[in-house]
Design an enzyme around this catalytic site. Structure first.
Site, PDB file in Angstrom:
ATOM      1  N   CYS A  46      26.521  42.047  43.539  1.00  0.00           N
ATOM      2  CA  CYS A  46      28.040  41.978  43.135  1.00  0.00           C
ATOM      3  C   CYS A  46      28.865  42.792  44.319  1.00  0.00           C
ATOM      4  O   CYS A  46      28.556  44.032  44.293  1.00  0.00           O
ATOM      5  CB  CYS A  46      28.367  42.329  41.710  1.00  0.00           C
ATOM      6  N   HIS A  86      30.783  46.068  35.150  1.00  0.00           N
ATOM      7  CA  HIS A  86      30.468  44.722  35.514  1.00  0.00           C
ATOM      8  C   HIS A  86      30.702  43.807  34.431  1.00  0.00           C
ATOM      9  O   HIS A  86      29.938  43.755  33.431  1.00  0.00           O
ATOM     10  CB  HIS A  86      29.231  44.489  36.318  1.00  0.00           C
ATOM     11  N   HIS A  98      38.784  40.368  37.601  1.00  0.00           N
ATOM     12  CA  HIS A  98      39.606  41.051  38.562  1.00  0.00           C
ATOM     13  C   HIS A  98      41.068  40.416  38.355  1.00  0.00           C
ATOM     14  O   HIS A  98      41.246  39.223  38.184  1.00  0.00           O
ATOM     15  CB  HIS A  98      39.393  41.076  40.135  1.00  0.00           C
TER      16      HIS A  98
HETATM   17  P1  AMP Z   1      38.659  34.816  42.914  1.00  0.00           P
HETATM   18  O1  AMP Z   1      38.573  33.849  43.762  1.00  0.00           O
HETATM   19  O2  AMP Z   1      40.054  34.809  41.968  1.00  0.00           O
HETATM   20  O3  AMP Z   1      37.519  35.142  42.441  1.00  0.00           O
HETATM   21  O4  AMP Z   1      39.113  36.096  43.737  1.00  0.00           O
HETATM   22  C1  AMP Z   1      38.365  36.615  44.614  1.00  0.00           C
HETATM   23  C2  AMP Z   1      38.870  37.495  45.736  1.00  0.00           C
HETATM   24  O5  AMP Z   1      38.141  38.592  46.160  1.00  0.00           O
HETATM   25  C3  AMP Z   1      39.354  36.592  46.805  1.00  0.00           C
HETATM   26  O6  AMP Z   1      40.739  36.587  47.009  1.00  0.00           O
HETATM   27  C4  AMP Z   1      38.611  37.156  47.973  1.00  0.00           C
HETATM   28  O7  AMP Z   1      39.385  37.228  49.161  1.00  0.00           O
HETATM   29  C5  AMP Z   1      38.466  38.538  47.616  1.00  0.00           C
HETATM   30  N1  AMP Z   1      37.337  39.221  48.165  1.00  0.00           N
HETATM   31  C6  AMP Z   1      35.952  38.652  48.258  1.00  0.00           C
HETATM   32  N2  AMP Z   1      35.242  39.679  48.969  1.00  0.00           N
HETATM   33  C7  AMP Z   1      35.955  40.850  49.035  1.00  0.00           C
HETATM   34  C8  AMP Z   1      35.922  41.937  49.542  1.00  0.00           C
HETATM   35  N3  AMP Z   1      34.419  42.382  50.058  1.00  0.00           N
HETATM   36  N4  AMP Z   1      36.838  43.004  49.625  1.00  0.00           N
HETATM   37  C9  AMP Z   1      37.931  42.511  49.251  1.00  0.00           C
HETATM   38  N5  AMP Z   1      38.270  41.377  48.674  1.00  0.00           N
HETATM   39  C10 AMP Z   1      37.183  40.489  48.452  1.00  0.00           C
HETATM   40 ZN    ZN Z   2      30.319  43.675  39.552  1.00  0.00          ZN
END
Ligand code: AMP
Ligand code: ZN
Length: 137
Positions: free
Chosen positions: A3, A45, A98
């Site tokens: 994750c 998590h 999130h």
């Molecule tokens: P969701 O599509 O609502 O699950 O949002 C996931 C978010 O996580 C997306 O906006 C991605 O740009 C962001 N994301 C994915 N990997 C990372 C990372 N390593 N650091 C920061 N944000 C991330």
């Molecule tokens: Zn996690």
């Protein structure tokens, strides 16, 4: 478990962290919808809104309020969206709960993902009735 958000919380993956407390961490989204787009996550998590316990959810919301107010003070947006996706059908792509905190400006290019259209009262009432029957289960 593989994750990326757990890796960030554990300091094993890079992130621009802006806030931490005993239950939550907030860091910048690497694909920002607008400048200042921040994610707020529980340290624990949990996958989604169906998986999170209410106490942890409350802690994440408290942190999201703090982050939104800091974004408002720092970047002077015209508004802020708090967005949470649970399930791939709802746009979730990272399966660690999130909130997105997205600063908004009148002239940004973001769009509401639905077009408000009046619903049939009988359909609205039927859904309400089923939801009421299932509250607290
Ligand atoms: P969701 O599509 O609502 O699950 O949002 C996931 C978010 O996580 C997306 O906006 C991605 O740009 C962001 N994301 C994915 N990997 C990372 C990372 N390593 N650091 C920061 N944000 C991330
Ligand atoms: Zn996690």
């Amino acid at each position: 478990m593989d994750c990326i958000f757990c890796a960030i919380i554990e300091g094993k993956a890079e992130a621009e962290i802006v806030y931490e407390d005993e239950a939550t961490v907030a860091f910048m989204d690497i694909n920002p919808a607008n400048p200042g787009h921040t994610l707020v996550v529980p340290r624990q998590h949990v996958r989604d809104v169906f998986d999170i316990d209410e106490e942890t959810a409350a802690a994440v919301m408290r942190a999201a309020v703090r982050v939104a107010r800091a974004i408002k003070a720092a970047l002077q947006p015209d508004g802020v969206n708090l967005m949470q996706a649970s399930g791939p059908a709802a746009f979730q792509s990272v399966f660690h709960f999130h909130f997105h905190v997205v600063p908004r400006w009148w002239d940004d290019s973001l769009k509401l993902p639905w077009r408000p259209t009046p619903g049939a009262p009988s359909v609205i009432q039927a859904a309400a009735s089923r939801i009421r029957e299932n509250i607290g289960r």
